[in-house]
Design a protein around this motif. Structure first.
Motif, PDB file in Angstrom:
ATOM      1  N   THR A 210       0.855  -1.189   0.000  1.00  0.00           N
ATOM      2  CA  THR A 210       0.000   0.000   0.000  1.00  0.00           C
ATOM      3  C   THR A 210       0.893   1.242   0.000  1.00  0.00           C
ATOM      4  OG1 THR A 210      -0.133  -0.229   2.411  1.00  0.00           O
ATOM      5  CG2 THR A 210      -1.999  -1.044   1.121  1.00  0.00           C
ATOM      6  N   PRO A 211       0.380   2.341  -0.552  1.00  0.00           N
ATOM      7  CA  PRO A 211      -0.948   2.490  -1.158  1.00  0.00           C
ATOM      8  C   PRO A 211      -1.024   1.788  -2.509  1.00  0.00           C
ATOM      9  CG  PRO A 211       0.309   4.487  -1.482  1.00  0.00           C
ATOM     10  CD  PRO A 211       1.143   3.615  -0.589  1.00  0.00           C
ATOM     11  N   PRO A 213      -1.806   1.389  -6.396  1.00  0.00           N
ATOM     12  CA  PRO A 213      -1.682   2.379  -7.471  1.00  0.00           C
ATOM     13  C   PRO A 213      -3.033   2.715  -8.067  1.00  0.00           C
ATOM     14  CG  PRO A 213      -1.107   0.214  -8.273  1.00  0.00           C
ATOM     15  CD  PRO A 213      -1.320   0.067  -6.793  1.00  0.00           C
ATOM     16  N   GLU A 214      -3.109   3.812  -8.760  1.00  0.00           N
ATOM     17  CA  GLU A 214      -4.324   4.153  -9.479  1.00  0.00           C
ATOM     18  C   GLU A 214      -4.610   3.071 -10.519  1.00  0.00           C
ATOM     19  OE1 GLU A 214      -6.147   7.794 -12.214  1.00  0.00           O
ATOM     20  OE2 GLU A 214      -4.145   7.942 -11.325  1.00  0.00           O
ATOM     21  N   GLY A 215      -5.856   2.624 -10.563  1.00  0.00           N
ATOM     22  CA  GLY A 215      -6.207   1.552 -11.471  1.00  0.00           C
ATOM     23  C   GLY A 215      -6.155   0.182 -10.838  1.00  0.00           C
ATOM     24  N   VAL A 216      -5.407   0.021  -9.757  1.00  0.00           N
ATOM     25  CA  VAL A 216      -5.403  -1.153  -8.886  1.00  0.00           C
ATOM     26  C   VAL A 216      -4.825  -2.408  -9.542  1.00  0.00           C
ATOM     27  CG1 VAL A 216      -6.841  -2.742  -7.536  1.00  0.00           C
ATOM     28  CG2 VAL A 216      -7.302  -0.308  -7.469  1.00  0.00           C
ATOM     29  N   GLY A 219      -0.952  -3.594  -9.226  1.00  0.00           N
ATOM     30  CA  GLY A 219      -0.398  -3.256  -7.933  1.00  0.00           C
ATOM     31  C   GLY A 219       0.159  -4.412  -7.132  1.00  0.00           C
ATOM     32  N   ASP A 253       3.759  -2.110 -12.764  1.00  0.00           N
ATOM     33  CA  ASP A 253       4.313  -1.200 -13.756  1.00  0.00           C
ATOM     34  C   ASP A 253       5.776  -0.866 -13.495  1.00  0.00           C
ATOM     35  OD1 ASP A 253       2.015  -0.876 -15.403  1.00  0.00           O
ATOM     36  OD2 ASP A 253       1.144   0.487 -13.922  1.00  0.00           O
TER      37      ASP A 253
END
Length: 276
Positions: A210-211, A213-216, A219, A253
């Protein structure tokens, strides 16, 4: 590198590597197992991929992925069944016994989770015997509940086993993936339940960091970087009788932006460090 006898690198972890590059890196590092994905295999050629890995002495531990079986309309259902039969054929050609299934999300406009899960079972009634005839086992993968609406209405091992147990274990079992089940207090007991009937068809590792990432979706953390006790989950599946390969499957990513051989070497080292 030693201690990698059961280690399998899932192709998605190092998707920046072409298939020949992946095979060469595995050979150089002493990695003997790979989990493959349909899209890059199809792009390279299924028969060509089978020859490539076979000539290198690699074992294909799984093929990802089949599934997406929740369509409510006849044309969508027929298309999904046809695609999954092709996936079974591809798995057989590659020499793997396990096709991982991501079951699919809710159809557009639907809120009927129960109905979607029943359509998965209906589809498996057709696909299970077909897979058996080709020497392939289907492995339902429960995904974290955050994916339930759009990707996978099967969110827990309990739900996966409730479907799988309608069929013979040599046709349908489950995928145990730490990233998706680590939060579930019932999961250790459900692993034991799966093991009692020989339904743990594959075991995968990824960490929860965590956190998110945007889009999940991308991650999944490198093992050792997050909150999951890998040895504990390995202990659960082994106590349940699982002795097969252990795949590391990471959607990340930051890892994809790095040199793929470096990521493979790091992942192998982390596996040796964080598993028994």
């Amino acid at each position: 590198m030693t201690g990698l006898e059961r280690f399998s690198i899932n192709q998605m972890t190092v998707k920046q590597l072409s298939l020949p590059e992946l095979v060469a890196a595995c050979t150089d590092l002493g990695v003997g197992n790979v989990g493959l994905w349909r899209e890059p295999v199809q792009a390279y050629g299924v028969a060509e991929t089978a020859k490539l890995v076979r000539d290198a002495g690699l074992t294909v531990t799984t093929l990802c992925r089949g599934g997406f079986l929740t369509a409510a309309d006849p044309d969508g259902r027929a298309a999904a069944l046809a695609d999954n039969r092709r996936a079974v054929d591809e798995a057989a050609t590659l020499g793997t016994e396990v096709l991982v299934l991501v079951s699919g999300g809710l159809p557009p406009g639907s809120k009927d989770l129960h109905g979607a899960r029943e359509r998965i079972a209906d589809a498996l009634a057709e696909l299970g015997p077909y897979a058996e005839d080709h020497g392939v086992r289907l492995a339902i993968e429960p995904l974290h509940p955050m994916y339930a609406s759009d990707r996978c209405v099967v969110s827990t091992l309990t739900q996966a086993l409730d479907i799988a147990e309608r069929f013979p274990a040599h046709q349908v079992g489950v995928t145990v993936d730490t990233y998706h089940i680590w939060w579930d207090d019932r999961a250790p007991a459900e692993i034991a339940r799966a093991g009692a009937s020989g339904r743990i068809h594959t075991f995968q590792l990824a960490d929860w960091t965590t956190p998110l990432p945007e889009g999940v979706l991308n991650g999944r953390g490198q093992i050792g970087d997050g909150a999951i006790d890998m040895r504990a989950w390995q202990g659960h599946v082994e106590a349940a009788g699982y002795t097969g390969a252990i795949e590391v499957e990471l959607f990340n990513d930051a890892l994809w932006a790095r040199d793929g051989r470096e990521v493979l070497a790091e992942t192998a080292a982390r596996f040796a460090e964080h598993t028994a």
